[in-house]
Write a protein that holds these residues in place. Structure first.
Motif, PDB file in Angstrom:
ATOM      1  N   ASP A 294      -5.390   7.090  -4.989  1.00  0.00           N
ATOM      2  CA  ASP A 294      -4.405   6.986  -6.076  1.00  0.00           C
ATOM      3  C   ASP A 294      -3.494   5.775  -5.868  1.00  0.00           C
ATOM      4  OD1 ASP A 294      -5.072   9.203  -7.717  1.00  0.00           O
ATOM      5  OD2 ASP A 294      -4.117  10.562  -6.297  1.00  0.00           O
ATOM      6  N   ALA A 295      -4.004   4.770  -5.180  1.00  0.00           N
ATOM      7  CA  ALA A 295      -3.167   3.604  -4.893  1.00  0.00           C
ATOM      8  C   ALA A 295      -2.719   2.919  -6.179  1.00  0.00           C
ATOM      9  CB  ALA A 295      -3.929   2.617  -4.011  1.00  0.00           C
TER      10      ALA A 295
ATOM     11  N   PHE B 235      -6.451   5.183  -0.464  1.00  0.00           N
ATOM     12  CA  PHE B 235      -6.653   4.340  -1.640  1.00  0.00           C
ATOM     13  C   PHE B 235      -6.881   5.121  -2.928  1.00  0.00           C
ATOM     14  CE2 PHE B 235      -7.383   1.097   1.571  1.00  0.00           C
ATOM     15  CZ  PHE B 235      -6.821  -0.022   0.983  1.00  0.00           C
TER      16      PHE B 235
ATOM     17  N   ARG C 270       0.809  -1.216   0.000  1.00  0.00           N
ATOM     18  CA  ARG C 270       0.000   0.000   0.000  1.00  0.00           C
ATOM     19  C   ARG C 270       0.846   1.272   0.000  1.00  0.00           C
ATOM     20  NH1 ARG C 270      -2.192   2.604   4.481  1.00  0.00           N
ATOM     21  NH2 ARG C 270      -1.433   0.882   5.759  1.00  0.00           N
TER      22      ARG C 270
ATOM     23  N   ASN D   5      -7.612   4.116 -13.508  1.00  0.00           N
ATOM     24  CA  ASN D   5      -6.901   4.118 -12.236  1.00  0.00           C
ATOM     25  C   ASN D   5      -7.836   4.166 -11.031  1.00  0.00           C
ATOM     26  OD1 ASN D   5      -4.122   4.123 -13.187  1.00  0.00           O
ATOM     27  ND2 ASN D   5      -4.526   6.179 -13.929  1.00  0.00           N
ATOM     28  N   GLU D   6      -8.841   5.026 -11.092  1.00  0.00           N
ATOM     29  CA  GLU D   6      -9.743   5.158  -9.949  1.00  0.00           C
ATOM     30  C   GLU D   6     -10.524   3.869  -9.717  1.00  0.00           C
ATOM     31  OE1 GLU D   6      -8.831   9.191 -11.542  1.00  0.00           O
ATOM     32  OE2 GLU D   6      -9.558   7.328 -12.437  1.00  0.00           O
TER      33      GLU D   6
ATOM     34  N   TYR E   6      -1.926   3.952  -9.926  1.00  0.00           N
ATOM     35  CA  TYR E   6      -1.751   5.156 -10.756  1.00  0.00           C
ATOM     36  C   TYR E   6      -0.808   4.871 -11.904  1.00  0.00           C
ATOM     37  CZ  TYR E   6      -0.982   9.837 -12.392  1.00  0.00           C
ATOM     38  OH  TYR E   6      -0.910  10.941 -13.199  1.00  0.00           O
TER      39      TYR E   6
ATOM     40  N   SER F 175      -8.232   1.358  -8.204  1.00  0.00           N
ATOM     41  CA  SER F 175      -7.953   1.724  -6.815  1.00  0.00           C
ATOM     42  C   SER F 175      -9.127   1.361  -5.917  1.00  0.00           C
ATOM     43  CB  SER F 175      -7.649   3.221  -6.719  1.00  0.00           C
ATOM     44  OG  SER F 175      -6.455   3.559  -7.409  1.00  0.00           O
TER      45      SER F 175
END
Length: 202
Positions: A67-68, A65, A22, A77-78, A70, A81
């Motif tokens: 932008d976990a 979380f 993470r 991406n979202e 990217y 995530s």
């Protein structure tokens, strides 16, 4: 809203075990702006705005979380995530209702357009966009870092794409939804956006 659950140290330790990568994710080589520094800044802004949130702990988890995952060359991406949160949080013992709220908030950062009355969404989106209201030098550094993340895009295409983003932001009736954001961040953010717009030749 979600019962007595709070983000205890035990929960954070369990979350680290459930998703050991993470923190490391934020140090990936393709990141220039979306780094640990951005995460810390968003969490700091959430602390400032926490009084407006219905569930500040859920908002903080969403910040961890949001932008976990990217990859600037990808558009999902979202969603990825949010899916990561949906996998990792139950393993950490976070209740289903909180997990669902965190995933919803992460997905909201696609548009940064929370519905009226969505207190948690307003806090997360304002915290994420607070960089727009940074002092001019810090804003210029942010803009340069975004350009570095999109280094694979030719200059002309990047300028056009960035101008589109700026135009959309400047066209919003409000950039910030919380009273604090509206009062303290809105004017400077609009000036920063307008300055960048002009520097792009528009």
């Amino acid at each position: 809203m979600h019962g007595p659950w709070r983000a205890s140290r035990r929960a954070w330790r369990a979350l680290r075990r459930a998703d050991p990568g993470r923190t490391a994710r934020w140090a990936e080589p393709q990141r220039r702006y979306h780094t640990t520094a951005h995460l810390v800044a968003v969490l700091d802004h959430i602390d400032t705005l926490a009084g407006y949130a219905a569930d500040p702990d859920a908002v903080r988890l969403a910040a961890w979380f949001h932008d976990a995952v990217y990859r600037p060359d990808r558009s999902e991406n979202e969603e990825r995530s949010a899916a990561l949160a949906e996998r990792a949080l139950p393993e950490a013992g976070v209740p289903d209702g909180v997990t669902a709220e965190v995933a919803r908030l992460v997905r909201l950062t696609v548009t940064h357009d929370p519905a009226d009355g969505d207190a948690d969404g307003e806090v997360l989106c304002d915290a994420d966009l607070a960089i727009l209201a940074a002092p001019p030098g810090q804003y210029a550094a942010y803009a340069a870092q975004v350009r570095e993340e999109y280094g694979f895009v030719p200059d002309d295409a990047f300028r056009e794409g960035r101008a589109t983003v700026l135009r959309q932001l400047l066209g919003l009736p409000r950039l910030f939804r919380t009273p604090y954001g509206a009062e303290h961040w809105e004017p400077r953010a609009r000036q920063n956006l307008l300055t960048e717009w002009e520097l792009l030749g528009h």
